[in-house]
Design a protein around this motif. Structure first.
Motif, PDB file in Angstrom:
ATOM      1  N   SER A 140       7.370   5.846  -6.172  1.00 26.72           N
ATOM      2  CA  SER A 140       8.506   6.411  -5.972  1.00 26.72           C
ATOM      3  C   SER A 140       8.712   6.587  -4.387  1.00 26.72           C
ATOM      4  CB  SER A 140       8.761   7.847  -6.725  1.00 26.72           C
ATOM      5  OG  SER A 140       7.615   8.637  -6.440  1.00 26.72           O
ATOM      6  N   GLN A 141       7.531   6.402  -3.806  1.00 32.27           N
ATOM      7  CA  GLN A 141       7.314   6.491  -2.265  1.00 32.27           C
ATOM      8  C   GLN A 141       7.800   5.160  -1.724  1.00 32.27           C
ATOM      9  OE1 GLN A 141       5.808   8.847   0.017  1.00 32.27           O
ATOM     10  NE2 GLN A 141       6.814  10.197  -1.514  1.00 32.27           N
ATOM     11  N   PRO A 142       8.108   5.024  -0.634  1.00 32.88           N
ATOM     12  CA  PRO A 142       8.046   3.991   0.075  1.00 32.88           C
ATOM     13  C   PRO A 142       7.026   3.494   0.397  1.00 32.88           C
ATOM     14  CG  PRO A 142       8.956   5.612   1.621  1.00 32.88           C
ATOM     15  CD  PRO A 142       8.673   6.222   0.382  1.00 32.88           C
ATOM     16  N   PRO A 143       6.361   2.089   0.392  1.00 28.60           N
ATOM     17  CA  PRO A 143       5.315   1.527   0.793  1.00 28.60           C
ATOM     18  C   PRO A 143       4.933   1.905   2.260  1.00 28.60           C
ATOM     19  CG  PRO A 143       6.654  -0.209   0.484  1.00 28.60           C
ATOM     20  CD  PRO A 143       7.431   0.970   0.047  1.00 28.60           C
ATOM     21  N   ASP A 144       3.589   2.280   2.563  1.00 32.55           N
ATOM     22  CA  ASP A 144       3.302   2.470   3.916  1.00 32.55           C
ATOM     23  C   ASP A 144       2.385   1.043   4.365  1.00 32.55           C
ATOM     24  OD1 ASP A 144       1.927   3.053   6.390  1.00 32.55           O
ATOM     25  OD2 ASP A 144       0.969   4.807   5.588  1.00 32.55           O
ATOM     26  N   ASN A 145       3.061   0.399   5.110  1.00 33.52           N
ATOM     27  CA  ASN A 145       2.280  -0.713   5.382  1.00 33.52           C
ATOM     28  C   ASN A 145       2.129  -0.968   6.897  1.00 33.52           C
ATOM     29  OD1 ASN A 145       1.758  -1.918   2.904  1.00 33.52           O
ATOM     30  ND2 ASN A 145       3.698  -2.578   2.706  1.00 33.52           N
ATOM     31  N   GLY A 146       1.827   0.183   7.395  1.00 32.19           N
ATOM     32  CA  GLY A 146       1.600   0.343   8.936  1.00 32.19           C
ATOM     33  C   GLY A 146       0.284  -0.269   9.336  1.00 32.19           C
ATOM     34  N   PRO A 147       0.208  -0.446  10.712  1.00 36.50           N
ATOM     35  CA  PRO A 147      -1.068  -0.984  11.238  1.00 36.50           C
ATOM     36  C   PRO A 147      -2.074   0.106  10.984  1.00 36.50           C
ATOM     37  CG  PRO A 147       0.650  -0.300  13.022  1.00 36.50           C
ATOM     38  CD  PRO A 147       1.394  -0.316  11.821  1.00 36.50           C
ATOM     39  N   ILE A 148      -3.234  -0.602  10.727  1.00 35.70           N
ATOM     40  CA  ILE A 148      -4.554   0.045  10.601  1.00 35.70           C
ATOM     41  C   ILE A 148      -5.446  -0.102  11.971  1.00 35.70           C
ATOM     42  CG2 ILE A 148      -6.835   0.099   9.249  1.00 35.70           C
ATOM     43  CD1 ILE A 148      -5.284  -0.465   6.810  1.00 35.70           C
ATOM     44  N   GLU A 149      -5.894   1.005  12.633  1.00 27.48           N
ATOM     45  CA  GLU A 149      -6.496   1.041  13.857  1.00 27.48           C
ATOM     46  C   GLU A 149      -7.991   0.630  13.584  1.00 27.48           C
ATOM     47  OE1 GLU A 149      -6.095   4.657  15.496  1.00 27.48           O
ATOM     48  OE2 GLU A 149      -4.250   4.364  16.102  1.00 27.48           O
ATOM     49  N   CYS A 150      -8.712   1.382  12.578  1.00 25.76           N
ATOM     50  CA  CYS A 150      -9.919   1.129  12.524  1.00 25.76           C
ATOM     51  C   CYS A 150     -10.408   1.090  10.761  1.00 25.76           C
ATOM     52  CB  CYS A 150     -10.731   2.541  12.958  1.00 25.76           C
ATOM     53  SG  CYS A 150     -10.756   2.731  14.825  1.00 25.76           S
ATOM     54  N   LEU A 151     -11.158  -0.023  10.494  1.00 23.72           N
ATOM     55  CA  LEU A 151     -11.054  -0.212   9.089  1.00 23.72           C
ATOM     56  C   LEU A 151     -12.592  -0.300   8.952  1.00 23.72           C
ATOM     57  CD1 LEU A 151     -10.225  -0.763   6.338  1.00 23.72           C
ATOM     58  CD2 LEU A 151     -10.118  -3.300   6.812  1.00 23.72           C
ATOM     59  N   ILE A 152     -13.453   0.331   7.933  1.00 26.96           N
ATOM     60  CA  ILE A 152     -14.691   0.256   7.658  1.00 26.96           C
ATOM     61  C   ILE A 152     -14.475  -0.315   6.206  1.00 26.96           C
ATOM     62  CG2 ILE A 152     -17.029   1.411   7.452  1.00 26.96           C
ATOM     63  CD1 ILE A 152     -15.985   3.603   9.059  1.00 26.96           C
ATOM     64  N   ILE A 153     -15.084  -1.595   6.173  1.00 23.39           N
ATOM     65  CA  ILE A 153     -15.154  -2.202   4.965  1.00 23.39           C
ATOM     66  C   ILE A 153     -16.354  -2.237   4.400  1.00 23.39           C
ATOM     67  CG2 ILE A 153     -14.962  -4.396   6.105  1.00 23.39           C
ATOM     68  CD1 ILE A 153     -13.101  -5.005   3.433  1.00 23.39           C
ATOM     69  N   CYS A 154     -16.663  -1.676   3.033  1.00 20.60           N
ATOM     70  CA  CYS A 154     -17.883  -1.630   2.462  1.00 20.60           C
ATOM     71  C   CYS A 154     -18.110  -2.493   1.042  1.00 20.60           C
ATOM     72  CB  CYS A 154     -18.095  -0.013   2.184  1.00 20.60           C
ATOM     73  SG  CYS A 154     -18.082   0.989   3.421  1.00 20.60           S
ATOM     74  N   THR A 155     -17.311  -3.496   1.019  1.00 19.04           N
ATOM     75  CA  THR A 155     -17.396  -4.056  -0.432  1.00 19.04           C
ATOM     76  C   THR A 155     -18.570  -5.040  -0.221  1.00 19.04           C
ATOM     77  OG1 THR A 155     -15.850  -5.751   0.727  1.00 19.04           O
ATOM     78  CG2 THR A 155     -14.870  -4.106  -0.736  1.00 19.04           C
ATOM     79  N   LYS A 156     -18.966  -5.583  -1.311  1.00 19.91           N
ATOM     80  CA  LYS A 156     -20.071  -6.583  -1.347  1.00 19.91           C
ATOM     81  C   LYS A 156     -19.633  -7.908  -0.427  1.00 19.91           C
ATOM     82  CE  LYS A 156     -23.071  -4.967  -4.458  1.00 19.91           C
ATOM     83  NZ  LYS A 156     -24.520  -5.498  -4.973  1.00 19.91           N
ATOM     84  N   TRP A 199       0.661  -1.109   0.123  1.00 23.71           N
ATOM     85  CA  TRP A 199       0.055   0.017   0.029  1.00 23.71           C
ATOM     86  C   TRP A 199       0.932   1.315   0.036  1.00 23.71           C
ATOM     87  CZ3 TRP A 199      -5.241   0.025  -0.639  1.00 23.71           C
ATOM     88  CH2 TRP A 199      -5.897  -1.181  -0.387  1.00 23.71           C
ATOM     89  N   TYR A 200       0.398   2.160  -0.717  1.00 20.76           N
ATOM     90  CA  TYR A 200       1.144   3.499  -0.795  1.00 20.76           C
ATOM     91  C   TYR A 200       0.406   4.727  -0.428  1.00 20.76           C
ATOM     92  CZ  TYR A 200       4.812   0.874  -3.462  1.00 20.76           C
ATOM     93  OH  TYR A 200       5.472  -0.100  -3.785  1.00 20.76           O
ATOM     94  N   THR A 201       0.968   5.614   0.511  1.00 22.76           N
ATOM     95  CA  THR A 201       0.123   6.619   0.710  1.00 22.76           C
ATOM     96  C   THR A 201       0.188   7.840  -0.464  1.00 22.76           C
ATOM     97  OG1 THR A 201       0.402   6.345   2.997  1.00 22.76           O
ATOM     98  CG2 THR A 201       0.111   8.745   2.415  1.00 22.76           C
ATOM     99  N   MET A 202      -0.798   8.452  -1.087  1.00 20.48           N
ATOM    100  CA  MET A 202      -0.722   9.195  -2.178  1.00 20.48           C
ATOM    101  C   MET A 202      -0.798  10.625  -1.631  1.00 20.48           C
ATOM    102  SD  MET A 202      -0.593   6.647  -4.085  1.00 20.48           S
ATOM    103  CE  MET A 202      -0.751   7.432  -5.882  1.00 20.48           C
ATOM    104  N   PRO A 203      -0.371  11.503  -2.459  1.00 19.26           N
ATOM    105  CA  PRO A 203      -0.170  12.995  -2.057  1.00 19.26           C
ATOM    106  C   PRO A 203      -1.800  13.539  -2.241  1.00 19.26           C
ATOM    107  CG  PRO A 203       0.650  12.858  -4.304  1.00 19.26           C
ATOM    108  CD  PRO A 203       0.369  11.439  -3.684  1.00 19.26           C
ATOM    109  N   PRO A 204      -2.183  14.799  -1.324  1.00 14.40           N
ATOM    110  CA  PRO A 204      -3.403  15.349  -1.518  1.00 14.40           C
ATOM    111  C   PRO A 204      -3.722  15.382  -2.706  1.00 14.40           C
ATOM    112  CG  PRO A 204      -1.933  16.402   0.042  1.00 14.40           C
ATOM    113  CD  PRO A 204      -0.997  15.701  -0.748  1.00 14.40           C
TER     114      PRO A 204
END
Ligand SMILES: CC(C)(CO)[C@@H](O)C(=O)[O-]
Length: 439
Positions: free
Chosen positions: A144-160, A127-132
């Motif tokens: 060109s950015q290092p990947p951001d694979n840090g932990p996620i605290e709260c995830l809302i998952i809205c897929t089917k 996963w990569y954090t993108m600029p605004p």
């Protein structure tokens, strides 16, 4: 440090009650808790400064539901940090073209929100954090950015329902036993397969919040939806599976991220969110399941609107027969035993009235399954009638009609697929134009 959190108990002491029972004092003066900032909510649920939460909320699945959750959180007087997770470059480019805006239209009036952080994923699952992207197209190259694979605290998952397990698998390396996943999907049985296939070790599983969502939403464009009907978002933390959900005031210990997300959502006005006990939520889920098991396959098979299934003797017969089986399975579920009034609440006649009510209120709508079939997408049938058949088998109740409906929907999807596979492909890129008039 963990502390005990009981929705019912909090309701009684008034802590959660202030969020959804008396939002306004008499004479309409806003309740101060209702307009508390996300930082105050964070402080209240997690006073432990040694392991502070950042309060960031990640949202995965940016269809109608994901847009509605992200937009609703952004309308708060004090929005929490929100990261939307876009699982392919096509979506990211669409979001850049929209200048990072999510728009919800109510009665024809668009409300546009910005300020979302964005992450995208590459083919290796990094996963990569993108600029605004607000107000300017981004020429940024994510890789060109290092990947951001840090932990996620709260995830809302809205897929089917049928995509949720895979979507969580893709991000599971960032979910820890301190994370909370809020699952927003139709149908039953998804949580069980996530636990079995993604997080088999009960000691290293994230926490979950389950929901029953009933707002009416429609899609206008990418990241642009309409709020067609006000409903509710019923939420409940998922308790320890070894404690039956019907145990009164079960002494569950909820994680700080669960308490924070629950408070944040119940204090976000557009969601009209209420907290329920696990047993209460299960009953709402089963009512919605019964509605989905009738309206969705019948409209998909007959390619009609929700209202059109109401005015035909044949549809009425099929509806009644399906509901007899659904009611028998629900009333026999071991997880509901001991709850008073189950036989009445889930009687075939009460379920029929629920279905008729929802089909009349959404008479002009096309159900999600009818749209999925027509747009050649996977359907949620395995999580609707398929679940009824599987639970029926476990309980020794034969559900021949639900089994037939499930296979009719699968057959309709397969017919579309084989027709399209049989069509002669025309490679327009390699057509040689001679500029000669057609013969
Ligand atoms: C209300 C409902 C059953 C049909 O529009 C909806 O939940 C759907 O489309 O799945």
């Amino acid at each position: 440090m963990q502390s005990t959190f009981r929705p019912r108990a909090l309701w009684r002491t008034g802590i959660l009650g202030t969020c959804f029972r008396s939002r306004f004092h008499v004479y309409g003066v806003p309740n101060t808790r209702f307009i508390s900032t996300w930082k105050e909510e964070l402080q209240e649920v997690n006073p432990d400064t040694k392991a502070p939460l950042s309060g960031r909320v990640h949202i995965l699945g940016m269809g109608n539901l994901g847009c509605f959750f992200a937009h609703s959180l952004a309308t708060r007087r004090s929005p929490p940090p929100i990261t939307i997770c876009l699982h392919n470059d096509y979506l990211y480019q669409a979001f850049v073209r929209k200048r990072g805006q999510i728009s919800v239209s109510t009665h024809g009036l668009d409300d546009v929100r910005t300020g979302f952080d964005v992450e995208t994923v590459d083919e290796e699952g990094r996963w990569y954090t993108m600029p605004p992207v607000d107000n300017r197209p981004s020429p940024f190259n994510s890789m060109s950015q290092p990947p951001d694979n840090g932990p996620i605290e709260c995830l809302i998952i809205c897929t089917k329902a049928h995509h949720t397990e895979l979507a969580i698998k893709d991000i599971s390396h960032r979910l820890t036993k301190d994370s909370t996943i809020c699952l927003v999907h139709n149908g039953m049985g998804v949580l069980e397969s996530i636990n079995q296939n993604v997080f088999p070790d009960p000691n290293n599983r994230p926490h979950y919040i389950q929901t029953v969502f009933s707002h009416g939403l429609g899609r206008n464009d990418s990241f642009k939806i309409s709020h067609l009907g006000v409903g509710t978002t019923i939420l409940s933390p998922v308790g320890d599976p070894s404690v039956p959900p019907t145990t009164p005031e079960a002494d569950h210990t909820w994680a700080p991220s669960t308490k924070y997300l629950l408070r944040l959502l119940t204090l976000t006005p557009p969601l009209v969110a209420v907290a329920e006990t696990p047993a209460g939520l299960l009953q709402y889920q089963l009512e919605k399941l019964a509605v989905n098991c009738v309206i969705n396959p019948l409209t998909a098979l007959s390619d009609c609107t929700n209202g059109e299934i109401l005015y035909s003797f044949s549809f009425t017969r099929v509806m009644r027969l399906l509901l007899f089986e659904i009611s028998a399975v629900i009333c026999a579920l071991p997880e509901l035993q001991g709850i008073p009034g189950i036989e009445d609440r889930f009687s075939p006649e009460r379920l029929r009235r629920l279905v008729v009510n929802i089909a009349s209120n959404t008479a002009k709508n096309h159900s999600s399954m009818q749209q999925d079939i027509n747009q050649r997408r996977l359907t949620e049938i395995e999580y609707f009638n398929g679940w009824v058949v599987r639970r029926g088998e476990e309980l020794g109740i034969k559900c021949a009609l639900n089994y037939m409906i499930k296979h009719l929907v699968a057959a309709k999807a397969a017919t579309h697929r084989s027709r399209e596979a049989g069509a002669i492909p025309l490679d327009l890129d390699n057509v040689i134009s001679t500029n000669e008039p057609p013969i």
